[in-house]
Design a protein around this motif. Structure first.
Motif, PDB file in Angstrom:
ATOM      1  N   ARG A 158       6.990  -4.331   0.431  1.00 45.70           N
ATOM      2  CA  ARG A 158       5.501  -5.086   0.233  1.00 45.70           C
ATOM      3  C   ARG A 158       5.074  -5.864   1.212  1.00 45.70           C
ATOM      4  O   ARG A 158       5.712  -6.262   2.161  1.00 45.70           O
ATOM      5  CB  ARG A 158       5.985  -5.953  -0.983  1.00 45.70           C
ATOM      6  CG  ARG A 158       6.655  -5.337  -2.285  1.00 45.70           C
ATOM      7  CD  ARG A 158       5.857  -5.383  -3.356  1.00 45.70           C
ATOM      8  NE  ARG A 158       6.561  -4.758  -4.580  1.00 45.70           N
ATOM      9  CZ  ARG A 158       5.908  -3.945  -5.184  1.00 45.70           C
ATOM     10  NH1 ARG A 158       4.438  -3.496  -5.038  1.00 45.70           N
ATOM     11  NH2 ARG A 158       6.583  -3.262  -6.381  1.00 45.70           N
ATOM     12  N   ALA A 196      -0.401  -0.910  -7.640  1.00 49.52           N
ATOM     13  CA  ALA A 196      -0.709  -1.511  -6.000  1.00 49.52           C
ATOM     14  C   ALA A 196      -0.738  -2.869  -6.105  1.00 49.52           C
ATOM     15  O   ALA A 196      -1.400  -3.523  -7.104  1.00 49.52           O
ATOM     16  CB  ALA A 196      -2.141  -0.876  -5.908  1.00 49.52           C
ATOM     17  N   THR A 227      -0.919  -5.130  -3.428  1.00 52.02           N
ATOM     18  CA  THR A 227      -1.367  -5.724  -1.894  1.00 52.02           C
ATOM     19  C   THR A 227      -2.208  -6.827  -2.212  1.00 52.02           C
ATOM     20  O   THR A 227      -1.957  -7.946  -1.443  1.00 52.02           O
ATOM     21  CB  THR A 227      -1.641  -4.634  -1.037  1.00 52.02           C
ATOM     22  OG1 THR A 227      -0.736  -3.539  -0.910  1.00 52.02           O
ATOM     23  CG2 THR A 227      -1.825  -5.184   0.398  1.00 52.02           C
TER      24      THR A 227
END
Length: 166
Positions: free
Chosen positions: A13, A112, A114
């Motif tokens: 991550r 996702a 991020t």
């Protein structure tokens, strides 16, 4: 389709990379003292190992070791700026590392994350900068030669850790 081996194939991550980067920044900040550097390297290794093994207690212990390295550096030749960088870098390393592990635990690997991780990192950074500003102002107002200023800086790190956990 099950892999059957039981191994965790989750991807690294953004929070993990930022936690390691913060750990490296702490080691760089304390490098004037041999003992602080050694403790810092142990702390950075524990953060990295905790992220690889997905062990939150190892990441927290690594952050504590990084903070201890900063305390050691503060008793020696480290400047107030290095103490600030080290103390807050240690707290941020532990915070971002545990946040990334929490996402690993709570979110599907295909999701996702991020943006959420980067938003959390920016928030942690803003809190650190504001806390560092107050700590530095306290340090500058204390008469020189005393250790009260360094204690104020390190107390700021404890306050930062508390704020980031809320």
């Amino acid at each position: 389709m099950s892999r059957g081996s039981g191994t965790d194939r989750r991807r690294p991550r953004a929070s993990h990379a930022l936690a390691v980067l913060a750990s490296v920044a702490v080691v760089a900040a304390v490098r004037g003292s041999t003992m602080a550097t050694l403790v810092g390297l142990v702390g950075a290794g524990a953060v990295l190992a905790g992220l690889v093994r997905r062990s939150e207690p190892s990441v927290v212990a690594g952050g504590a070791a990084l903070f201890a390295a900063t305390v050691l550096a503060a008793t020696g030749p480290a400047s107030a700026e290095r103490v600030l960088l080290g103390g807050f870098g240690a707290v941020i390393a532990a915070d971002l590392g545990t946040f990334g592990l929490g996402i690993d635990r709570d979110a599907d690997p295909a999701v996702a994350t991020t943006r959420v991780e980067l938003l959390h990192a920016v928030g942690s950074g803003v809190v650190a900068v504001l806390t560092a500003g107050v700590g530095y102002a306290l340090f500058e107002t204390v008469p020189s030669g005393g250790s009260l200023g360094v204690v104020a800086l390190l107390l700021g790190g404890v306050v930062l850790a508390w704020l980031l956990r809320e």
